[in-house]
Design a protein around this motif. Structure first.
Motif, PDB file in Angstrom:
ATOM      1  N   PRO A   1     -20.845 -27.067  74.645  1.00 23.66           N
ATOM      2  CA  PRO A   1     -20.465 -26.124  75.831  1.00 23.66           C
ATOM      3  C   PRO A   1     -21.464 -25.300  76.320  1.00 23.66           C
ATOM      4  O   PRO A   1     -22.205 -24.665  75.785  1.00 23.66           O
ATOM      5  CB  PRO A   1     -19.323 -25.224  74.707  1.00 23.66           C
ATOM      6  CG  PRO A   1     -19.080 -25.979  73.575  1.00 23.66           C
ATOM      7  CD  PRO A   1     -20.409 -26.464  73.239  1.00 23.66           C
TER       8      PRO A   1
ATOM      9  N   LYS B   1     -21.384 -20.849  81.010  1.00 26.16           N
ATOM     10  CA  LYS B   1     -20.667 -20.749  82.084  1.00 26.16           C
ATOM     11  C   LYS B   1     -20.283 -22.151  83.002  1.00 26.16           C
ATOM     12  O   LYS B   1     -21.369 -23.087  82.680  1.00 26.16           O
ATOM     13  CB  LYS B   1     -21.270 -19.818  83.167  1.00 26.16           C
ATOM     14  CG  LYS B   1     -21.406 -18.399  82.790  1.00 26.16           C
ATOM     15  CD  LYS B   1     -22.043 -17.590  83.780  1.00 26.16           C
ATOM     16  CE  LYS B   1     -22.102 -16.161  83.519  1.00 26.16           C
ATOM     17  NZ  LYS B   1     -22.843 -15.251  84.288  1.00 26.16           N
ATOM     18  N   THR B   2     -19.090 -22.345  83.478  1.00 28.67           N
ATOM     19  CA  THR B   2     -18.933 -23.549  84.164  1.00 28.67           C
ATOM     20  C   THR B   2     -20.311 -23.800  85.288  1.00 28.67           C
ATOM     21  O   THR B   2     -20.613 -22.910  86.177  1.00 28.67           O
ATOM     22  CB  THR B   2     -17.895 -23.453  84.887  1.00 28.67           C
ATOM     23  OG1 THR B   2     -16.826 -23.343  83.977  1.00 28.67           O
ATOM     24  CG2 THR B   2     -17.651 -24.960  85.828  1.00 28.67           C
TER      25      THR B   2
ATOM     26  N   GLN C   1     -18.856 -30.364  88.872  1.00 28.41           N
ATOM     27  CA  GLN C   1     -18.401 -29.129  88.113  1.00 28.41           C
ATOM     28  C   GLN C   1     -18.544 -29.672  86.675  1.00 28.41           C
ATOM     29  O   GLN C   1     -17.681 -30.271  86.150  1.00 28.41           O
ATOM     30  CB  GLN C   1     -17.219 -28.563  88.632  1.00 28.41           C
ATOM     31  CG  GLN C   1     -16.631 -27.486  87.670  1.00 28.41           C
ATOM     32  CD  GLN C   1     -15.504 -26.692  88.391  1.00 28.41           C
ATOM     33  OE1 GLN C   1     -15.510 -26.513  89.633  1.00 28.41           O
ATOM     34  NE2 GLN C   1     -14.582 -26.312  87.776  1.00 28.41           N
TER      35      GLN C   1
ATOM     36  N   ASP D   1     -18.502 -28.252  82.401  1.00 27.73           N
ATOM     37  CA  ASP D   1     -18.162 -27.105  81.230  1.00 27.73           C
ATOM     38  C   ASP D   1     -18.998 -27.347  80.254  1.00 27.73           C
ATOM     39  O   ASP D   1     -19.139 -26.281  79.306  1.00 27.73           O
ATOM     40  CB  ASP D   1     -16.712 -27.153  80.971  1.00 27.73           C
ATOM     41  CG  ASP D   1     -15.949 -26.510  82.149  1.00 27.73           C
ATOM     42  OD1 ASP D   1     -16.287 -25.713  82.736  1.00 27.73           O
ATOM     43  OD2 ASP D   1     -14.693 -27.385  82.569  1.00 27.73           O
ATOM     44  N   SER D   2     -19.534 -28.557  79.937  1.00 27.10           N
ATOM     45  CA  SER D   2     -20.327 -28.916  78.600  1.00 27.10           C
ATOM     46  C   SER D   2     -21.180 -30.143  78.823  1.00 27.10           C
ATOM     47  O   SER D   2     -21.061 -30.749  79.854  1.00 27.10           O
ATOM     48  CB  SER D   2     -19.423 -29.390  77.519  1.00 27.10           C
ATOM     49  OG  SER D   2     -18.579 -30.781  77.725  1.00 27.10           O
TER      50      SER D   2
END
Length: 368
Positions: free
Chosen positions: A14, A17-18, A25, A27-28
């Motif tokens: 993860p 932050k995004t 975009q 997230d991980s």
């Protein structure tokens, strides 16, 4: 030291932050990590973060390329004959540069271990440390100001601002951040192909007229638009860097021949690994064009490899190797170390990596 097996696995990490750009975009970080096994029990580590919108590679395509095509050609080969390995790797299949990079990195890791030398010294040993910037994701001006001030408090002196989603809003974003951080921080912009050539020139002129002191602007136009990139470079005072356009040695040769940019961003996943990245750096040095070493959203395996060239080569004067610090955890044991905005090289042979925690082997994907 001969190759006996290639193990294919992955890690999922993860982000703090995004991560947002004009292209995607995230997230991980989803990173394919391979282990090349040898008859001496040495292990070479390599990685490939699939980045479909830039390299065209997915996890499945990387795994399939290594398992079905590239890997079988390498079993039994001697690490000592690295030139033969790299020749066969380049010829194994078209494209699939991320898969090739994973193999390439692991081979160089083993070559360093074989000769008991850290890779950065193998590549020239120009420096044992470097300064990296920190990437600020594209968001509202207010959010980007907050993130920039946090970075400043953490010791960063160079910020790479993601822009390219809206030229008018980009001006507001950069102006707000410059006013907030003052003149003590270097600001570089990455438009990720978000503008057309004339829009880029108008926008950059606005930055210049406002005195925002932009160090350089990365890939303002589409990757394939070499003429458009040259148009921008020729019509602004600010230095222009090629990133997605500077894919591999052939593309960089063309860019340099056209004088289509002022700077080159080298990334292992575009180039197909360290072998071709060295060619790019040497071409750029011949033409007197400085380089930045960049990265994808990836684990410290790839960052350690990229940093090895950046530390080894004098022509690589800038580093955008912050991916590992954007991650919520670090599964890589060994490799480079971070202290605020500084990256320090390991003096352990090869990449200096000894293990990958939480590495998940992909069933039935090993190459023997």
């Amino acid at each position: 030291m001969k190759i006996t097996e290639i193990k294919i696995g992955k890690v999922s990490i993860p982000l703090k932050k995004t991560f947002k750009t004009a292209l995607r975009q995230v997230d991980s970080a989803e990173d394919i990590i391979i282990k090349i096994m040898t008859d001496t029990d040495d292990i070479g580590f390599g990685n490939a973060p699939p980045t479909a919108v830039i390299t065209g590679d997915s996890q499945d395509s990387v795994v399939a390329a290594i398992r079905d095509t590239i890997g079988p050609k390498l079993i039994g080969m001697d690490i000592e004959n690295i030139e033969k390995i790299m020749t066969d790797l380049d010829a194994s299949m078209l494209h699939n540069n991320s898969a090739k990079a994973a193999i390439d990195i692991a081979i160089y890791d083993l070559f360093g271990k074989l000769h008991k030398i850290p890779l950065y010294k193998l590549f020239g040993g120009y420096s044992s440390s470097m300064t990296t910037d920190l990437t600020i994701s594209v968001n509202t001006p207010e959010e980007m100001v907050t993130d920039s001030l946090e970075a400043l408090a953490e010791g960063y002196t160079e910020l790479k601002l993601k822009v390219g989603t809206n030229a008018a809003l980009d001006i507001k974003r950069v102006k707000a951040i410059r006013e907030a951080v003052g003149n003590v921080v270097k600001i570089r912009l990455d438009a990720n192909q978000g503008w057309n050539p004339k829009e880029a020139v108008r926008t950059i002129h606005k930055f210049e007229d406002l005195g925002l002191d932009i160090e350089f602007i990365e890939q303002p136009v589409k990757a394939h638009d070499f003429e458009g990139l040259k148009y921008v470079t020729d019509h602004v005072e600010t230095n222009i860097m090629a990133d997605e356009a500077a894919f591999g040695p052939y593309e960089v040769f063309r860019l340099l021949s056209m004088r289509a940019c002022d700077l080159i961003n080298i990334k292992l996943m575009k180039a197909g690994g360290l072998h071709n990245a060295i060619k790019i750096a040497d071409m750029a040095e011949t033409m007197g064009v400085q380089c930045m070493m960049g990265c994808m959203l990836e684990s410290k395996v790839g960052i350690s490899a990229a940093a090895s060239i950046a530390a080894g080569k004098k022509i690589i004067t800038k580093a955008d190797l912050d991916a590992a610090v954007l991650l919520a955890s670090d599964p890589v044991v060994g490799g480079v170390t971070f202290c605020e905005n500084q990256i320090f090289m390991s003096n352990t042979p090869g990449l200096g990596i000894t293990a990958i925690e939480d590495w998940q082997e992909i069933d039935n994907k090993n190459v023997r």
